[in-house]
Design a protein around this motif. Structure first.
Motif, short mmCIF file in Angstrom:
data_model
loop_
_atom_site.label_atom_id
_atom_site.label_comp_id
_atom_site.label_asym_id
_atom_site.label_seq_id
_atom_site.Cartn_x
_atom_site.Cartn_y
_atom_site.Cartn_z
N MET A 42 28.57 -31.97 -58.45
CA MET A 42 27.78 -31.82 -57.76
C MET A 42 28.08 -32.47 -56.59
SD MET A 42 24.43 -33.31 -59.32
CE MET A 42 23.92 -34.87 -58.83
N GLY A 43 27.33 -32.07 -55.38
CA GLY A 43 27.54 -32.97 -54.19
C GLY A 43 28.16 -32.34 -53.05
N CYS A 50 27.61 -34.11 -63.14
CA CYS A 50 26.07 -33.60 -63.19
C CYS A 50 25.23 -34.95 -63.65
CB CYS A 50 25.98 -32.80 -64.46
SG CYS A 50 26.76 -31.19 -63.86
N ASN A 51 23.96 -35.00 -63.21
CA ASN A 51 23.00 -36.18 -63.58
C ASN A 51 23.09 -36.18 -65.00
OD1 ASN A 51 22.50 -36.85 -61.03
ND2 ASN A 51 20.89 -35.55 -60.83
N PHE A 54 22.00 -32.88 -67.93
CA PHE A 54 22.56 -31.68 -67.31
C PHE A 54 23.85 -31.51 -67.34
CE2 PHE A 54 18.10 -32.60 -65.93
CZ PHE A 54 17.69 -31.20 -65.89
N TYR A 55 24.40 -30.14 -67.24
CA TYR A 55 25.92 -30.02 -67.25
C TYR A 55 25.91 -28.54 -66.90
CZ TYR A 55 25.41 -26.99 -71.62
OH TYR A 55 24.79 -25.80 -72.35
N GLY A 56 27.32 -28.23 -66.64
CA GLY A 56 27.60 -26.70 -66.44
C GLY A 56 27.82 -26.42 -65.09
N LYS A 57 27.40 -24.83 -64.81
CA LYS A 57 27.48 -24.46 -63.55
C LYS A 57 26.40 -24.93 -62.78
CE LYS A 57 27.75 -19.79 -61.30
NZ LYS A 57 27.82 -20.45 -60.06
N ASP A 58 26.49 -25.37 -61.49
CA ASP A 58 25.63 -26.00 -60.61
C ASP A 58 24.55 -26.90 -61.10
OD1 ASP A 58 26.33 -24.16 -58.49
OD2 ASP A 58 25.11 -22.77 -59.02
N CYS A 59 25.17 -27.55 -62.43
CA CYS A 59 24.37 -28.59 -63.07
C CYS A 59 23.00 -28.21 -63.62
CB CYS A 59 24.28 -30.08 -62.11
SG CYS A 59 26.11 -30.42 -62.17
#
Length: 127
Positions: A42-43, A50-51, A54-59
């Motif tokens: 992200m960013g 990811c924070n 959270f994980y994956g597409k768009d976190c």
């Protein structure tokens, strides 16, 4: 006037490389990822994992609450610290069968209490 850079570069003289975590090309002047980030990142320049949790597409996917450590792999969601008791699998989403789990061996029997208004189902167990 913007310089035309090769797809993987940006900046005034095309001296900077686009982040490898971009989903496609980056902005020619800023290096921001025009089409977003690869899974787990992200960013504006997809420079951050990811924070936690959270994980994956768009976190946007949440790590399993069955992970022993709440933080999971930011790309796959795999529980890095293993699973809480009673759970298994890479993402700790599969329940563990215990030897004393109830197994239905015959249809449940309906019992009625003395008051006649409460019914319960009884299941026979075997080992």
């Amino acid at each position: 006037m913007a310089t035309c850079c090769p797809p993987a570069q940006y900046g005034p003289l095309c001296t900077y490389m686009c982040p490898i975590t971009c989903r496609g090309p980056c902005h020619l002047e800023t290096g921001h990822c025009s089409l977003g980030c690869l899974d787990g990142w992200m960013g504006e320049k997809c420079e951050q994992e990811c924070n936690d949790m959270f994980y994956g597409k768009d976190c946007l996917q949440q790590c399993s609450t069955n992970c022993f450590d709440p933080k999971c792999n930011h790309l796959t969601g795999i529980c890095m610290g293993g699973c809480n008791d009673g759970w298994q699998g890479p993402n700790c989403t599969q329940g563990v069968n215990h030897p004393m789990d109830c197994v239905l061996t015959q249809p449940p029997v309906k019992l009625v209490t003395n008051t006649g208004n409460t019914a319960i189902k009884v299941y026979k167990m075997f080992n």
